[in-house]
Design a protein around this motif. Sequence first.
Motif: not given
Length: 435
Positions: A302-305, A337-341, A366-367, A404-406
């Motif tokens: 998470l920290a990395e993302a 995570l990259d997608n959501l962020l 992820v808000d 979709a991928i997530t």
Amino acid sequence: MLKRLLPRSLFGRAIIIVVAPVVLLQVVAAVVFYDRHLDQITRRLARSVAGDIGFVAAALTRETDNLARFHILQSANLRLNLSFTLDTKQKLKAGPLPNPGSPLEALLIRTIDEGLELAFTIQNRPEKKNYLIQVAFEGGVLRVLVPHNRITSATLGVLILWIVGSSLLLLAIAIIFLRNQVRPILRLADAADHFGRGQDVEDFKPSGAVEVRRAGDAFLRMRDRLDRHIRQRTEMLAGVSHDLRTPLTRLKLELAMLHDVPAATAMQADVDEMDGMIEGYLAFARGAAGERAVDTDINALLAEAVSDARRQGAVVDFATNGDLQGRLQPLSLKRCLDNLLGNAQRYAEHCAVAASRDGDMIEITVDDDGPGIPEDEREAAFRPFYRLENSRNQGTGGVGLGLAITRDTVRNHGGDVTLGEAPQGGLRATIRLPA
Ligand SMILES: Nc1ncnc2c1ncn2[C@@H]1O[C@H](COP(=O)(O)OP(=O)(O)OP(=O)(O)O)[C@@H](O)[C@H]1O
Ligand SMILES: [Mg+2]
């Protein structure tokens, strides 16, 4: 009621099925034996003692001569396994019969009383392992020592020892065998569980009883079929996408040559979009192909993302709670995570990432404070290439594959991802993963 008392595990139930009837049978047999057989034996033994005493007393009565009496006593002592003494100086103080110490003793006293026509007292002397019976006799008292083993049979102790011993032996054997029968079932359950989370089950080999082995074989075949199916689907789509690129590139070139046609610009945009979709799908198909699940520190991931997103200019709060470990595919999950962020950055200003443990699940939220997604479109947003109307209108990039991928990835891990409303008013994406 009975259901709550019975054990819930297969092992416990099997033990009961095997052991209960045998123990029940033995208890019934023991009770019947004790009641009937022992009763009869004791009665018979007591009767024979009473008969012997009566016989000797009768013989003594017939003789008045001391020497003859002495001979009778001597030969009785020698042959009857009883010890007689005659006391002519005393009289028997005949009182009531003593209280019997056990049902067996009561039976004994009653039987001797029935068999002996003379007044008598009886006294148990456990320390000497005999009974002292004193019989009223016209010339005095006839004392008889009756050893315990003439009256009681030792079979009861032996019987109980056998019953308890053989039951314990049976239980031990049942436990050993049944444990070995249950273990392959547990292994199969574990393997199915791991496969459901997208982990390797290479080391699983069907074992145990024929039926369990059949279930194991069926599971392995199912796993192979599923693997093959997924691989085939991914490869086919990747092939199609790949083959579409060549005509698309040609189309782009041809459009670029049409300088003075006004429609060409719009067509160019459409072709670019198609190109983006294909790129997106190819990237996914390449990534999805067989990443291995490894033990991963989710906090570090998470920290990395988050730091990647910050580097690209996003404003991200990050809070995590406790040590979060999971066996998962780190690259695939990082991409989720990259997608959501990326979405949060694209559609909102601020975003907050939080992670915590909830029972045996790990929850990542992820808000953001953007427009969010209306409730009736949240399910649809997970569909491949689906984009909300406002996102298309504003021309925000993206092809609509991210969510979709997530979802695909998270579900492969045995978890799920859902969309909801964030406290800040925007979208909240929640990923739940098995720990
Ligand atoms: N944080 C968000 N706030 C508002 N709408 C969102 C948010 N995230 C996603 N959406 C909507 O859901 C749609 C689908 O999202 P998804 O991530 O699948 O695709 P994308 O972001 O448009 O493209 P890609 O992720 O493939 O680059 C988006 O087009 C957008 O309309
Ligand atoms: Mg996206």
